[in-house]
Design an enzyme around this catalytic site. Structure first.
Site, mmCIF file in Angstrom:
data_model
loop_
_atom_site.group_PDB
_atom_site.id
_atom_site.type_symbol
_atom_site.label_atom_id
_atom_site.label_comp_id
_atom_site.label_asym_id
_atom_site.label_seq_id
_atom_site.Cartn_x
_atom_site.Cartn_y
_atom_site.Cartn_z
ATOM 1 C CD GLU A 1 -2.239 1.568 2.659
ATOM 2 O OE1 GLU A 1 -2.201 2.787 2.929
ATOM 3 O OE2 GLU A 1 -2.547 0.683 3.468
ATOM 4 C CB CYS B 1 -2.948 5.574 3.700
ATOM 5 S SG CYS B 1 -3.855 4.461 4.769
#
Length: 525
Positions: free
Chosen positions: A265, A302
């Site tokens: 990620e 994020c």
């Protein structure tokens, strides 16, 4: 518990012999004890070999035994008590309430995966019985289940020192799948990593599992991570971090004689679409809510809303005015590390220096040397479409508003976006037709699409997708949060005409595990 500054290799502890890492309190600049010397190449090999030795035994542990192990890990982490929270606060600058919630999430997802393991649906058992009389050709007896990939290397993340670190989602899902795990501790929070690592080590011991099921390694620089990814015994990688770091690890994994998957990620700016009717009806309220989401956790999520898209006009002007006021009244918070703070300042400066970008507002300075001053900027769609640099993620409480000529240009901008973890729609009923037109584009661009909320905050549950097309992740088919994360570390195996005595329990006729199965194309009742 006295922190010892040692790596954990199976049931042993090891004082490293290479360059040490030390945590720095980002609020005070204080270097925290103890130092954590890095492991040598031979130590890395030993951890990987122990994991390989444990694999065949651990992957065939019974469903109840493996679920109990995951629950034991959660209990051991909770048993550390306040010492874990205090150490994580000192190493990250994050407030107590945030870290207590993160500990709850960490233990909650371990217990969720325990339930997933017990249910057994992740085995995805499929049985097509033999049809010896079938014409023109008989059919063999075919049975399928999913098995663990092998030992997994997990990289702890900086922004979640508990929930995406030593016992975070990557570790929990890999252990649930039956994969031993070797964790590379993040250098920003080694003390919290050691505490949690010892909890997992104790759980392995209590559950009488092979010692190689878990190891925790410390190291400075990139050598440790590179060695783990290149070790032939490692069969998959879990990573949360920068785009540059994720791409480097993926390249290493693909250059191996036997390439392996890297589930990374990496980068996302999480666009928010302010649809015309919603913007006109409640623009000021949206501005306040946006500012709160932007500066949550100093913007170090994020899923932080780093991009706002809306149609030019008086409603957008009012939103910008209200958002500027809200951001200007927001105080900067301590960022996770001096390095992250420096990178944030550089990213904000790069935006402010763009001739086509207007600085709308800056937040107030925080109380520490590593406080991130929130920033809000404005440009128009034409310049955004013409400059890829404006899509760059600024990790922190910074966001760019893009003014579009009309809804069609909003969709044009959406078409040019890179892959995202999230896309948010602020909409009213009157916006439905415009959203319907935009939705196919967002499905191609993002892993999670939400309406009338804000992207910060990721629920750990069965339906969650925390992933998306590159560069949000390295594999858009997967999620790093939620029960579906287990599938990253599994692969299917088919058994053709094997004698009953040799068949795994999951695919035997009697179904001794009691799992749901697909029998000749029909779900068993």
């Amino acid at each position: 518990m006295t922190l010892k500054g040692t790596s954990l290799i199976g049931q042993s502890e090891l004082a490293g012999t290479t360059e040490a890492v030390s945590a720095i309190n980002p609020a005070t600049g204080e270097t925290l004890e103890p130092a954590y010397p890095g492991v040598a190449p031979a130590d890395i090999e030993r951890a990987c070999q122990l994991a390989a030795d444990a694999f065949d035994t651990y992957r065939e542990t019974g469903l109840e035994a493996r679920a109990t192990f995951l629950e034991t890990v959660a209990s051991e982490i909770e048993g550390i008590g306040d010492e874990l929270i205090e150490r994580a606060m000192a190493e990250s600058g994050l407030p107590r309430a945030r870290l207590e919630g993160e500990r709850g999430r960490t233990c909650g997802q371990l217990r969720m995966f325990a339930k997933v393991v017990r249910a057994g649906e992740w085995l995805d058992v499929r049985i097509d019985p033999a049809q010896p009389e079938r014409q023109p050709m008989p059919r063999a007896d075919l049975r399928q289940r999913h098995v663990a990939l092998g030992p997994v290397a997990v990289f702890g993340a900086s922004n979640f020192p508990l929930a995406f670190s030593v016992a975070g989602g990557d570790t929990a899902s890999a252990l649930a799948a039956g994969c031993p795990v070797v964790v590379k501790a993040h250098p920003a929070h080694p003390g919290a990593s050691e505490l949690v690592g010892r909890a997992i080590q104790a759980a392995v011991r209590r559950c009488e599992l092979p010692e190689g099921v878990f190891s925790l390694l410390f190291g400075a620089g990139n050598d440790l991570g590179q060695a783990l990814v290149q070790d032939p015994r490692i069969q998959a990688v879990g990573f949360t971090g920068s785009r540059r770091g994720g791409q480097a690890l993926t390249a290493l994994a693909q250059a191996r004689p036997q390439p392996i998957p890297v589930y990374a990620e990496m980068s996302s700016i999480n666009p928010v679409f302010l649809m015309p009717s919603a913007l006109e009806a409640r623009g000021e309220a949206l501005a306040d809510a946006f500012a709160g989401s932007l500066n949550m956790g100093a913007g170090q999520f994020c899923t932080n809303p780093g991009l706002i898209l809306a149609v030019k006009g008086a409603p957008l002007d009012r939103f910008v005015e209200a958002a500027a006021k809200a951001v200007a009244g927001t105080q900067g918070q301590t960022m996770l590390t001096p390095g992250i703070h420096a990178a944030y300042d550089q990213g904000v400066k790069a935006l402010a220096d763009q001739s086509a970008v207007t600085e709308v507002a800056r937040g107030q300075d925080g109380d520490s040397a590593n406080s991130g001053q929130p920033g809000l900027f404005l440009t128009d769609a034409g310049h955004f479409l013409g400059d890829e640099a404006l899509q760059a993620e600024v990790f922190g409480a910074s966001s760019l508003i893009v003014a579009c000529d009309d809804p069609a240009q909003m969709r044009q901008v959406a078409e040019q976006l890179e892959g995202q973890l999230t896309a948010t729609l602020q909409m009213d009923d009157a916006d439905t037709d415009a959203v319907r037109t935009l939705l196919p584009t967002l499905e191609r661009r993002a892993g999670r699409i939400l309406a009338n909320g804000w992207p910060t905050g990721v629920e750990v549950c069965h339906a969650m997708v925390h992933g998306g097309p590159f560069p949000a992740t390295s594999d858009s088919r997967t999620t790093s949060v939620g029960s579906a994360a287990i599938h990253r570390f599994l692969r299917p195996v088919c058994y053709q005409d094997l004698p009953e005595a040799l068949l795994p329990e999951a695919v035997r006729d009697a179904n001794p595990l009691g799992v749901t199965r697909l029998l000749d194309g029909q779900r068993e009742s």
